[in-house]
Design a protein around this motif. Structure first.
Motif, PDB file in Angstrom:
ATOM      1  N   MET A   1       0.264  -2.959 -10.462  1.00 38.96           N
ATOM      2  CA  MET A   1       1.489  -2.358 -10.284  1.00 38.96           C
ATOM      3  C   MET A   1       2.505  -2.856 -11.381  1.00 38.96           C
ATOM      4  O   MET A   1       3.165  -2.239 -11.959  1.00 38.96           O
TER       5      MET A   1
ATOM      6  N   GLY B   1       6.449  -2.977  -5.410  1.00 36.61           N
ATOM      7  CA  GLY B   1       4.756  -2.951  -5.313  1.00 36.61           C
ATOM      8  C   GLY B   1       4.314  -4.255  -5.718  1.00 36.61           C
ATOM      9  O   GLY B   1       3.521  -4.892  -4.906  1.00 36.61           O
TER      10      GLY B   1
ATOM     11  N   GLY C   1      -4.194  -5.445  -7.010  1.00 44.50           N
ATOM     12  CA  GLY C   1      -3.108  -4.401  -6.936  1.00 44.50           C
ATOM     13  C   GLY C   1      -1.782  -4.714  -7.413  1.00 44.50           C
ATOM     14  O   GLY C   1      -1.267  -3.954  -8.376  1.00 44.50           O
TER      15      GLY C   1
ATOM     16  N   THR D   1      -3.088   1.451  -5.701  1.00 43.24           N
ATOM     17  CA  THR D   1      -3.410   1.889  -4.167  1.00 43.24           C
ATOM     18  C   THR D   1      -4.851   1.829  -3.877  1.00 43.24           C
ATOM     19  O   THR D   1      -4.922   1.327  -2.667  1.00 43.24           O
TER      20      THR D   1
ATOM     21  N   LEU E   1       0.707  -1.056   0.024  1.00 40.88           N
ATOM     22  CA  LEU E   1       0.205  -0.073   0.057  1.00 40.88           C
ATOM     23  C   LEU E   1       0.691   1.218  -0.074  1.00 40.88           C
ATOM     24  O   LEU E   1       0.556   2.395  -0.812  1.00 40.88           O
TER      25      LEU E   1
ATOM     26  N   ALA F   1      -5.760  -0.664  -0.656  1.00 45.80           N
ATOM     27  CA  ALA F   1      -6.515   0.049   0.332  1.00 45.80           C
ATOM     28  C   ALA F   1      -7.756  -0.970   0.499  1.00 45.80           C
ATOM     29  O   ALA F   1      -7.890  -0.943   2.093  1.00 45.80           O
TER      30      ALA F   1
ATOM     31  N   GLY G   1      -1.122   3.279 -11.011  1.00 43.45           N
ATOM     32  CA  GLY G   1      -0.876   3.561  -9.968  1.00 43.45           C
ATOM     33  C   GLY G   1      -2.038   3.713  -8.997  1.00 43.45           C
ATOM     34  O   GLY G   1      -2.096   3.212  -7.821  1.00 43.45           O
ATOM     35  N   ILE G   2      -2.809   4.694  -9.415  1.00 44.14           N
ATOM     36  CA  ILE G   2      -4.073   4.964  -8.461  1.00 44.14           C
ATOM     37  C   ILE G   2      -5.157   3.642  -8.095  1.00 44.14           C
ATOM     38  O   ILE G   2      -5.249   3.538  -7.100  1.00 44.14           O
TER      39      ILE G   2
ATOM     40  N   ALA H   1       2.652   1.581  -3.682  1.00 45.19           N
ATOM     41  CA  ALA H   1       1.790   1.887  -4.662  1.00 45.19           C
ATOM     42  C   ALA H   1       1.133   3.424  -4.380  1.00 45.19           C
ATOM     43  O   ALA H   1       1.198   4.282  -5.475  1.00 45.19           O
ATOM     44  N   ALA H   2       1.009   3.798  -3.068  1.00 41.77           N
ATOM     45  CA  ALA H   2       0.821   5.386  -2.895  1.00 41.77           C
ATOM     46  C   ALA H   2       1.935   6.053  -3.331  1.00 41.77           C
ATOM     47  O   ALA H   2       1.855   7.368  -4.026  1.00 41.77           O
TER      48      ALA H   2
ATOM     49  N   ALA I   1       1.922   6.175  -7.024  1.00 42.41           N
ATOM     50  CA  ALA I   1       0.626   6.975  -7.614  1.00 42.41           C
ATOM     51  C   ALA I   1       0.883   8.477  -7.505  1.00 42.41           C
ATOM     52  O   ALA I   1       0.855   9.277  -8.313  1.00 42.41           O
TER      53      ALA I   1
END
Length: 143
Positions: free
Chosen positions: A83, A60, A79, A135, A9, A139, A131-132, A12-13, A16
């Motif tokens: 990535m 990621g 996710g 994330t 997480l 999440a 990326g978003i 990835a954040a 992003a």
């Protein structure tokens, strides 16, 4: 939640956030320059960003896959796939354009350079989306 999931997480954040910054701030600022200057600035900026984002995409992916392996939650796997998708997108779709831009930067930019920089920005938006989505997937898995 597995420790690998927390790592996935966070990574990835970071990915992003960097991609959003490039799409929303850096590249639009670059495009306010004349074409030769924009192209000269793009080269070193791209090189530094590519190293950072490629590393984050691999880390990621690995962390997301490890979290999926431990928890068997499909959101971790989703996710990780988002990535990982950055790699083929970059290598197959963006890299040919990058090579053209790098070649132009070594010579003097012609009128097509600005169009190619605009196209690069549109293609980079997909990396931002990956990326978003990664994330968000991580999440959801973490929740």
């Amino acid at each position: 939640m597995p420790l690998a999931g927390i790592a996935a997480l966070v990574i990835a954040a970071l990915f992003a956030g960097a991609a959003v910054y490039v799409s929303a701030v850096e590249h639009p600022a670059r495009m306010t320059l004349d074409t030769d200057e924009a192209l000269r600035e793009w080269g070193p900026s791209y090189h530094r960003g590519a190293i950072m984002q490629a590393s984050l995409a691999l880390l990621g992916t690995a962390a997301g896959a490890a979290a999926w392996w431990m928890a068997r939650n499909p959101w971790w796997l989703a996710g990780a796939i988002f990535m990982l998708a950055n790699w083929p997108w970059t290598l197959l779709v963006i890299m040919p354009l990058n090579r053209r831009l790098k070649a132009m930067a070594k010579a003097s930019a012609d009128s097509s350079a600005r169009e190619l920089l605009d196209k690069w920005a549109r293609l980079h938006l997909m990396r931002t989306a990956f990326g978003i989505l990664a994330t968000l997937s991580f999440a959801v898995a973490a929740a």
